[in-house]
Design a protein around this motif. Structure first.
Motif: not given
Length: 514
Positions: A439, A470, A428, A464, A442, A431, A473, A310
């Motif tokens: 992005q 991840y 994609s 996430l 991905t 994100m 994020v 990312l």
């Protein structure tokens, strides 16, 4: 603070792409006095030197066919003209104030290391390293061939040329690099700046894998400018190249130290993985320089931090937008009302999520359309902007919704066919909207979050919020910021220095979708 090794998405390292020459009043007066004499004299001598270099470059390549130009130059064109060009190069930098070039260590020969990797990359003036390295071949942007004199010098050097905007050009450059590095001494030694762009020298940014693709030994080369006034650096923002040249040429002299480290021979694992090889050489050089090694890169002329494929922009459009709205008098209640209007528009099947600057001005409750135009420029190069990334990033920063609710909204907006799952392309896009930046890599995230070929909202939320990489994020990059506080490299803190808890925020924006 950890000096070496990787940092978190928001660890407080200096922004590597901003540099300003800061002068005291005395230094400014001294620079004007010295510069009025030294600058024109030095530039005149450097221009004359460049003209002589241009003549030598033209003479070297004169009469050669395309076939001969695709092979290393040999014969008198090398043994006579190469030393002349080397001497003129040194003379040119002498005229610019590099009176002494201090060299530490020993340069490895071609058989020991086909490639020299140089860092940190600070300026066009870094090319002084070409002198102690005996004018190795380099990699350059193909656009530079159109510059007067520079184009001829790149031709003399038989440089590998690459266009940053043409994928086919990049593929050809990679093939050409690999061919030269594995030629067994047929081609001269190569010199590369693996950072790929200039920085302010406070950190080492992520190395590109080009120099490490062949899996052959490389020699790390360190550049240091031990001067009281840091004038040479030219970065993405701050001091321009003309200012850097003025300040440098206005000094009595400029110190530089070039240090050759021992040759780095890759392990079998590094040979098989050029990115691992590049990362390990970066860490080695960072340790020698006593600098942090980071995952910062420039992507599409935008500084970002890489996180598991990312790209997290260092300068968030949403943060700039929020500051702009606050300057225009919008408080927390006005922001929440604007979020309501944005999500209503995004859900509108007839109108869709694309809006003009005039429409955005109305949705945000602005009286000045020019502010909306500025916000549109943050998110799009066109006159039309997609509201979805504005809503999602804005909602995260404002603290109005929890990350779980925000992800539910995002999933619903990008699940175009209401399947309950996302394709790789839709992931994609999702994100990209969440992170304020396109992005394109991905695939790793998609693999981690998909099960049985389907990527559901539940699985994406799990990755996430629990995956070692991840989860940063949500826990770091997308933290909200208080109206009265300034973010520290993306980390939101309130006036007491503690993190703001977005889970207590209002969820009413998402109830429309649940």
């Amino acid at each position: 603070m950890e000096r070496n090794g990787r940092h978190s998405a928001t660890q407080e390292y200096p922004h590597p792409f901003i540099h300003e020459v800061k002068l005291t009043r005395a230094q400014r007066i001294r620079g004007i006095i010295l510069g009025s004499v030294l600058f024109p004299l030095r530039i005149l001598m450097a221009v004359l030197c460049f003209l002589l270099m241009w003549l030598v470059a033209r003479l070297r390549m004169a009469g050669l066919s395309e076939e001969h130009r695709s092979r290393p130059v040999e014969g008198w064109r090398r043994w006579l003209l190469h030393p002349i060009m080397l001497w003129l190069t040194r003379l040119n930098f002498f005229f610019l104030g590099f009176t002494w070039v201090r060299v530490k260590g020993r340069r490895a020969d071609l058989k020991e290391a086909p490639v020299l990797v140089v860092a940190p990359h600070s300026s066009f003036l870094d090319m002084v390293v070409m002198v102690p390295t005996q004018l190795p071949t380099v990699v350059s942007r193909s656009e530079n061939t159109r510059l007067p004199i520079i184009g001829a010098l790149l031709e003399f050097n038989q440089s590998v040329l690459v266009s940053r905007t043409d994928p086919e050009s990049r593929r050809k450059a990679v093939a050409q690099l690999t061919e030269r590095m594995t030629s067994g001494g047929y081609w001269p030694q190569m010199l590369m700046f693996p950072e790929g762009t200039t920085t302010n020298g406070t950190v080492l940014i992520k190395f590109k894998p080009g120099a490490f693709l062949a899996g052959l030994p490389v020699q790390p080369v360190l550049l240091r400018y031990p001067n009281k006034l840091d004038t040479v650096r030219w970065t993405y923002k701050g001091t321009s190249w003309t200012e850097a040249l003025w300040h440098t040429a206005s000094q009595f002299y400029t110190n530089i130290t070039i240090e050759f480290l021992p040759v780095y021979s890759p392990s079998q694992e590094e040979k098989n993985d050029p990115n691992l090889y590049a990362d390990n050489v970066q860490k080695l050089m960072a340790k020698a320089l006593d600098l942090p090694s980071t995952d910062y890169v420039m992507e599409g002329r935008v500084p970002v931090n890489k996180l598991g494929g990312l790209s997290l922009p260092l300068e968030s459009p949403a943060r700039k937008t929020l500051k702009l709205l606050r300057r225009n008098g919008l408080g927390a209640h006005e922001v929440e009302a604007a979020l309501d209007r944005m999500i209503d528009r995004c859900q509108s099947g007839a109108q869709g999520s694309k809006v003009s600057a005039e429409e955005l001005s109305s949705i945000l409750g602005l009286t000045d359309t020019q502010t909306a135009v500025t916000i549109c420029d943050f998110y799009s190069k066109d006159e039309i902007v997609d509201l979805r990334p504005i809503y999602l990033t804005f909602a995260a920063l404002s603290g109005c919704v929890s990350f779980k609710s925000l992800l539910h909204t995002a999933f619903t907006l990008f699940d175009a066919e209401d399947r309950g799952s996302l394709s790789a392309e839709e992931l994609s896009d999702l994100m990209g909207a969440l992170l304020d930046f396109p992005q394109r890599h991905t695939a790793e995230l998609y693999t981690q979050a998909s099960s049985g070929g389907r990527l559901t909202e539940e699985n994406l939320l799990r990755v996430l919020t629990t995956h070692p990489t991840y989860q940063r994020v949500a826990s770091e990059y997308m933290q909200p910021e208080e109206a009265g506080s300034q973010p520290a490299n993306g980390k939101a803190v309130n006036n007491n220095g503690s993190k703001h808890n977005s889970n207590n925020g209002s969820l009413h924006h998402n109830k429309k979708l649940e």
